[in-house]
Design a protein around this motif. Sequence first.
Motif, PDB file in Angstrom:
ATOM      1  N   GLY A 250     -10.268 -21.777  -3.629  1.00 22.85           N
ATOM      2  CA  GLY A 250     -10.364 -19.876  -2.919  1.00 22.85           C
ATOM      3  C   GLY A 250      -9.376 -19.252  -2.012  1.00 22.85           C
ATOM      4  N   ASN A 251      -8.592 -20.891  -1.609  1.00 27.58           N
ATOM      5  CA  ASN A 251      -7.459 -19.941  -1.128  1.00 27.58           C
ATOM      6  C   ASN A 251      -6.460 -18.922  -1.685  1.00 27.58           C
ATOM      7  N   PHE A 252      -6.109 -18.108  -1.016  1.00 23.74           N
ATOM      8  CA  PHE A 252      -4.771 -17.175  -1.110  1.00 23.74           C
ATOM      9  C   PHE A 252      -3.934 -17.485  -1.153  1.00 23.74           C
ATOM     10  N   SER A 253      -2.724 -17.220  -2.315  1.00 22.30           N
ATOM     11  CA  SER A 253      -0.900 -17.358  -1.666  1.00 22.30           C
ATOM     12  C   SER A 253      -1.122 -16.239  -2.464  1.00 22.30           C
ATOM     13  N   GLU A 254       1.123 -16.073  -1.601  1.00 24.78           N
ATOM     14  CA  GLU A 254       1.552 -14.937  -1.950  1.00 24.78           C
ATOM     15  C   GLU A 254       2.676 -15.377  -1.947  1.00 24.78           C
ATOM     16  N   TYR A 255       3.522 -14.089  -3.506  1.00 27.06           N
ATOM     17  CA  TYR A 255       4.954 -14.058  -3.215  1.00 27.06           C
ATOM     18  C   TYR A 255       5.318 -12.637  -2.317  1.00 27.06           C
ATOM     19  N   TYR A 256       6.628 -13.470  -1.503  1.00 28.15           N
ATOM     20  CA  TYR A 256       7.077 -11.948  -1.063  1.00 28.15           C
ATOM     21  C   TYR A 256       8.270 -12.258  -1.024  1.00 28.15           C
ATOM     22  N   SER A 257       8.660 -10.837  -0.705  1.00 31.65           N
ATOM     23  CA  SER A 257      10.228 -10.640  -0.600  1.00 31.65           C
ATOM     24  C   SER A 257      10.853 -10.026   0.428  1.00 31.65           C
ATOM     25  N   ASP A 258      11.814  -9.554   0.550  1.00 29.75           N
ATOM     26  CA  ASP A 258      12.638  -8.248   2.052  1.00 29.75           C
ATOM     27  C   ASP A 258      11.463  -9.029   3.005  1.00 29.75           C
ATOM     28  N   SER A 289     -12.628  -8.501  -1.421  1.00 33.42           N
ATOM     29  CA  SER A 289     -12.935 -10.094  -1.528  1.00 33.42           C
ATOM     30  C   SER A 289     -11.287 -10.532  -0.447  1.00 33.42           C
ATOM     31  N   PHE A 290     -10.830  -9.437  -0.014  1.00 29.30           N
ATOM     32  CA  PHE A 290      -8.946 -10.182   0.847  1.00 29.30           C
ATOM     33  C   PHE A 290      -9.569  -9.573   2.042  1.00 29.30           C
ATOM     34  N   LEU A 291     -10.483  -8.920   2.443  1.00 26.16           N
ATOM     35  CA  LEU A 291     -10.714  -8.823   3.566  1.00 26.16           C
ATOM     36  C   LEU A 291     -12.104  -9.968   3.814  1.00 26.16           C
ATOM     37  N   HIS A 292     -13.136 -10.262   2.992  1.00 22.97           N
ATOM     38  CA  HIS A 292     -13.440 -10.862   3.158  1.00 22.97           C
ATOM     39  C   HIS A 292     -13.995 -11.849   2.120  1.00 22.97           C
ATOM     40  N   PRO A 293     -12.913 -12.668   2.096  1.00 23.44           N
ATOM     41  CA  PRO A 293     -13.003 -13.869   0.895  1.00 23.44           C
ATOM     42  C   PRO A 293     -14.948 -14.207   0.018  1.00 23.44           C
ATOM     43  N   GLU A 294     -14.724 -13.435  -0.638  1.00 21.72           N
ATOM     44  CA  GLU A 294     -15.753 -14.200  -1.192  1.00 21.72           C
ATOM     45  C   GLU A 294     -17.131 -15.358  -0.796  1.00 21.72           C
TER      46      GLU A 294
END
Length: 308
Positions: A250-258, A289-294
């Motif tokens: 249930g954890n989010f993971s992010e790819y990011y650049s710049d 669900s991003f603002l308030h995970p389920e």
Amino acid sequence: MALHRLTSVTMGVPDVAETAAYYTDFGLTPDGEGWFTTRDAGRQLRIVRAPARRLIEVRIGVDDPDDLGAAASRLERLGIASDRAATSLTAYDTATGVRAVLDIAPRLTQQPVPATPYNGPGRSERTGARAPGVERTAPVRPRKLGHAVIGTTEFAATTAFFRDGLGFRASDYVKGVGAFLRCSTDHHNVLVLKAPVAFLHHTSWQVDDVDDVGRGATAMLEDHPERHVWGLGRHHAGSNFFWYLKDPAGNFSEYYSDMDCVVDDQLWTPEVLEGAKALFSWGPPPPPSFLHPEDLAALMTGSHSAGR
């Protein structure tokens, strides 16, 4: 800045094997004892068993013993105990239970990656060849851990722990609910969020460019569309491109650049952000669900039961 990087995080999850398989797919390399490495920064994620998903530990690099002493003094002024060793200092954020460890560690030097050539109006950086992003076939592997986002029931206290105690600097704020804090030249390495329960919202991982943000997410979703959360888009705070996915716990993971880079504190003025600007500059709107995970209600129930 005495602090110079976020070296690693440890997350607790109910099913270690299932979550470990996800982060292997994500592009991290298993390295034994629950550890995973990135391309440029070594061991940066550890996954251990816990009854419910949570952030257990963050480790931060400092230069020398004087930096540990200064942090101990700041924490003491806040009434927070710390445990000092020869090369480290450990303290706990009482609101979230997160263990923070300052380690004397070498600074990270990333070898420069050649800038991706992009064509634009009146500017042809690439001629006679297709864009590199459409020719790449190798799996995306994150370069380093960028940041972790921590939900807390005591926003002011957790912000003070990281900023006024450990020595993080403030980059931006979300009015009343968020603090973007840095322990390196990256715009943020920890984001503290006001929440109804303490939890790990997401970890974020640097890739080469926006093409690799898209390629990485596309590969993750090919056989698992349920992993999609939010993206592709670009944030205002940090300016980075993003795509968020969800691991089995249930954890989010992010790819990011710049990501924005703050080299001189005097040349950066924190903003207090509100509304959509606090979330993104462009892209699809964030899902609820991003603002308030389920699973927040379940986490709250579990937290209350454990506290009895």
